[in-house]
Design a protein around this motif. Structure first.
Motif, PDB file in Angstrom:
ATOM      1  N   THR B  71      -2.913   4.049   9.466  1.00 27.28           N
ATOM      2  CA  THR B  71      -2.257   4.929   9.088  1.00 27.28           C
ATOM      3  C   THR B  71      -2.839   6.219   9.332  1.00 27.28           C
ATOM      4  O   THR B  71      -2.624   7.827   9.020  1.00 27.28           O
ATOM      5  N   GLU B  72      -3.936   6.334   9.744  1.00 28.13           N
ATOM      6  CA  GLU B  72      -5.079   7.503  10.221  1.00 28.13           C
ATOM      7  C   GLU B  72      -4.403   8.371  11.453  1.00 28.13           C
ATOM      8  O   GLU B  72      -4.342   8.895  11.558  1.00 28.13           O
ATOM      9  N   LYS B  73      -3.870   7.899  12.154  1.00 29.73           N
ATOM     10  CA  LYS B  73      -2.787   8.275  13.364  1.00 29.73           C
ATOM     11  C   LYS B  73      -1.853   8.744  12.453  1.00 29.73           C
ATOM     12  O   LYS B  73      -1.980  10.223  13.208  1.00 29.73           O
ATOM     13  N   ILE B  74      -0.843   8.542  12.044  1.00 28.93           N
ATOM     14  CA  ILE B  74      -0.251   9.424  11.766  1.00 28.93           C
ATOM     15  C   ILE B  74      -0.296  10.608  10.633  1.00 28.93           C
ATOM     16  O   ILE B  74       0.078  11.848  10.723  1.00 28.93           O
ATOM     17  N   LYS B  75      -1.587  10.361   9.866  1.00 33.21           N
ATOM     18  CA  LYS B  75      -2.061  11.698   8.945  1.00 33.21           C
ATOM     19  C   LYS B  75      -2.851  12.373   9.820  1.00 33.21           C
ATOM     20  O   LYS B  75      -3.291  13.275   9.777  1.00 33.21           O
ATOM     21  N   GLN B  76      -2.922  12.164  11.200  1.00 34.54           N
ATOM     22  CA  GLN B  76      -3.436  13.371  11.668  1.00 34.54           C
ATOM     23  C   GLN B  76      -2.678  14.667  12.465  1.00 34.54           C
ATOM     24  O   GLN B  76      -2.282  15.135  13.230  1.00 34.54           O
ATOM     25  N   LEU B  77      -1.447  14.054  12.530  1.00 34.77           N
ATOM     26  CA  LEU B  77      -0.244  15.210  13.178  1.00 34.77           C
ATOM     27  C   LEU B  77      -0.211  16.076  12.262  1.00 34.77           C
ATOM     28  O   LEU B  77      -0.185  16.441  11.242  1.00 34.77           O
ATOM     29  N   LYS B  78       0.099  17.834  12.933  1.00 36.31           N
ATOM     30  CA  LYS B  78       0.162  18.259  12.847  1.00 36.31           C
ATOM     31  C   LYS B  78       1.453  19.255  12.654  1.00 36.31           C
ATOM     32  O   LYS B  78       2.695  18.617  13.301  1.00 36.31           O
ATOM     33  N   VAL B  79       1.413  20.424  11.445  1.00 35.49           N
ATOM     34  CA  VAL B  79       3.324  20.637  11.699  1.00 35.49           C
ATOM     35  C   VAL B  79       3.668  21.132  13.349  1.00 35.49           C
ATOM     36  O   VAL B  79       4.553  21.184  13.631  1.00 35.49           O
ATOM     37  N   LYS B  80       3.035  22.545  13.904  1.00 34.10           N
ATOM     38  CA  LYS B  80       2.675  22.636  14.872  1.00 34.10           C
ATOM     39  C   LYS B  80       3.452  21.926  16.159  1.00 34.10           C
ATOM     40  O   LYS B  80       4.594  22.479  16.975  1.00 34.10           O
ATOM     41  N   ASP B  81       3.608  20.737  15.909  1.00 35.66           N
ATOM     42  CA  ASP B  81       3.873  20.044  17.700  1.00 35.66           C
ATOM     43  C   ASP B  81       5.542  18.915  16.578  1.00 35.66           C
ATOM     44  O   ASP B  81       5.925  18.541  17.434  1.00 35.66           O
ATOM     45  N   HIS B  82       5.436  19.554  15.561  1.00 38.45           N
ATOM     46  CA  HIS B  82       7.286  19.120  14.447  1.00 38.45           C
ATOM     47  C   HIS B  82       8.262  20.173  14.256  1.00 38.45           C
ATOM     48  O   HIS B  82       9.461  19.389  13.651  1.00 38.45           O
ATOM     49  N   GLN B  83       7.697  21.138  14.070  1.00 35.98           N
ATOM     50  CA  GLN B  83       8.620  22.209  14.014  1.00 35.98           C
ATOM     51  C   GLN B  83       9.575  22.993  14.184  1.00 35.98           C
ATOM     52  O   GLN B  83       9.391  22.247  15.530  1.00 35.98           O
ATOM     53  N   SER B  84      10.953  23.418  13.731  1.00 28.40           N
ATOM     54  CA  SER B  84      11.704  23.615  14.391  1.00 28.40           C
ATOM     55  C   SER B  84      11.386  25.305  14.176  1.00 28.40           C
ATOM     56  O   SER B  84      11.016  26.152  14.165  1.00 28.40           O
ATOM     57  N   LEU B  85      12.989  26.143  15.176  1.00 31.93           N
ATOM     58  CA  LEU B  85      12.758  27.593  15.392  1.00 31.93           C
ATOM     59  C   LEU B  85      13.070  27.860  13.755  1.00 31.93           C
ATOM     60  O   LEU B  85      14.290  27.538  13.117  1.00 31.93           O
ATOM     61  N   PRO B  86      13.339  29.249  13.481  1.00 33.13           N
ATOM     62  CA  PRO B  86      13.228  29.773  11.899  1.00 33.13           C
ATOM     63  C   PRO B  86      14.329  30.461  12.043  1.00 33.13           C
ATOM     64  O   PRO B  86      14.998  30.924  12.954  1.00 33.13           O
ATOM     65  N   VAL B  87      15.343  31.135  11.100  1.00 34.22           N
ATOM     66  CA  VAL B  87      16.338  31.208  10.618  1.00 34.22           C
ATOM     67  C   VAL B  87      16.515  32.820   9.510  1.00 34.22           C
ATOM     68  O   VAL B  87      15.817  32.164   8.913  1.00 34.22           O
ATOM     69  N   THR B 109      18.658  26.263   5.205  1.00 29.47           N
ATOM     70  CA  THR B 109      17.718  27.142   4.942  1.00 29.47           C
ATOM     71  C   THR B 109      17.358  28.800   5.657  1.00 29.47           C
ATOM     72  O   THR B 109      16.959  28.057   6.757  1.00 29.47           O
ATOM     73  N   LEU B 110      17.514  29.880   4.977  1.00 29.67           N
ATOM     74  CA  LEU B 110      17.130  30.602   5.330  1.00 29.67           C
ATOM     75  C   LEU B 110      16.390  31.110   4.718  1.00 29.67           C
ATOM     76  O   LEU B 110      15.415  31.021   3.663  1.00 29.67           O
ATOM     77  N   PHE B 111      15.506  32.283   5.204  1.00 32.95           N
ATOM     78  CA  PHE B 111      14.061  32.360   5.188  1.00 32.95           C
ATOM     79  C   PHE B 111      14.414  34.672   5.238  1.00 32.95           C
ATOM     80  O   PHE B 111      14.714  34.906   6.340  1.00 32.95           O
ATOM     81  N   VAL B 112      14.387  34.853   4.386  1.00 37.02           N
ATOM     82  CA  VAL B 112      14.899  36.190   3.978  1.00 37.02           C
ATOM     83  C   VAL B 112      13.675  37.987   4.044  1.00 37.02           C
ATOM     84  O   VAL B 112      11.830  37.120   3.838  1.00 37.02           O
TER      85      VAL B 112
END
Lengths: 212, 212
Positions: B71-87, B109-112
């Motif tokens: 599972t070390e492989k999974i632990k190395q994944l970063k947010v930036k490679d899986h995020q979506s565009l914010p609204v 979810t909306l960000f204000v």
């Protein structure tokens, strides 16, 4: 268990992929090495599932990449081991009551059942939000007017693979699936709820090595 | 890459766990085998990361189990490679406008943000649903009244590990995290959105061996 392949092991894999079935002797010849030198490498590649060997035939490539082997474990997980309890409302309930149930039970999806307990619809937070900005009184609208209705429901069963269920969540852009089983009569009984929260928890458990 | 350990390899692991550091000779003695017979097993266990060896000291147990390595492989994944565009919506927007944005952009979810683009709050479908069953006119309530407000926001950054972000989604029982970066002035700019949908997609990708 992950292992880094050495350059020589990668080389052996390439040879077997291109020329297999091929004997250990023949591989050794191609690499100008002795059979004894290669033995640990061939043992590793075979035990790891990359290669297989048949007596008097030789080594052949199993067609599995490292990551495929790594993920087979995840592919074997079942819905029943990761589902939550379902929350149901009757089809005669008002939209207002459904919204209250959603807050009270703190879930994002409600399943709608008829008087025999048969699944007849699904209500998402989005369905309820859409209804709530309309002009009608929420107490006077039954959920059966706004729910997604059978047979247009996406469901799963407890023995389905979790990856199959997760793929449905993505494909149909929904937050939860009812886990169903067939009733005596036609139709489904709801026995569970599988959500994106369950899937997110699962990934964290896999990474923390807490799952079975 | 997953590999099944043989009974002898499991036995070697047990010996090294209990008595390491221990030399290959000593392990061979304990098993009444020759050093040469053991060599492939020790090579496998070392390459797989279970054992490590120091010259003139011997083999010792690294403390890693098979699943941990897997599972070390999974632990190395970063947010930036899986995020979506914010609204995002402005803090002066009405709840009605926010609900429309949510449907139009099809997000949960909306960000204000304030007039400088600084993150000041988060709106969930649940927040909007709660407001919509109130008695007030949705056009007349600004989102700033009902949003979860800074500094009580749970956020992540693009270089965070995805498992860390997924754990926050679970711990704080939320559907999405804003991916933020610090602005020149105090406060955060929103650069992305990480949701349970992103995590569900990721698990499917891992199982289908599609991720990097």
């Amino acid at each position: 268990m992950t292992i880094e392949l050495s350059e020589r092991q990668e080389h052996i894999l390439t040879i077997v992929k291109e020329e297999g079935p091929i004997t250990g002797e023949q591989i050794a010849d191609k690499l100008s090495l002795t059979r004894a030198t290669l033995r640990p490498d061939l043992a590793i590649l075979t035990m790891a599932g990359f290669l297989d060997a048949r007596p008097r035939v030789g080594y052949y490539f199993t067609g599995k990449t490292g990551s495929q082997l790594l993920t087979e474990k995840i592919k074997q997980l079942k819905v029943k081991d990761h589902q939550s309890l379902p929350v149901v409302v009757k089809e005669s309930s008002s939209v207002y009551d459904a919204i209250c149930s959603m807050f009270l039970e703190d879930v994002g999806t409600l399943f709608v059942v008829d008087s025999h307990g048969k699944l007849v619809g699904i209500l998402s937070r989005k369905d309820l939000l859409r209804a709530s900005i309309g002009k009608q009184e929420l107490e006077s609208i039954p959920v059966s007017i706004i729910m997604t209705r059978a047979p247009n429901l996406t469901v799963c069963e407890k023995d389905d693979y979790i990856i199959e269920a997760a793929s449905k969540l993505i494909e149909f852009q929904i937050d939860a699936l009812p886990v169903v089983k067939s009733k005596d009569s036609a139709g489904f009984e709801v026995v569970g709820r599988l959500t994106k929260t369950n899937i997110t928890k699962l990934l964290v458990e896999i990474a923390n090595d807490e799952h079975e």
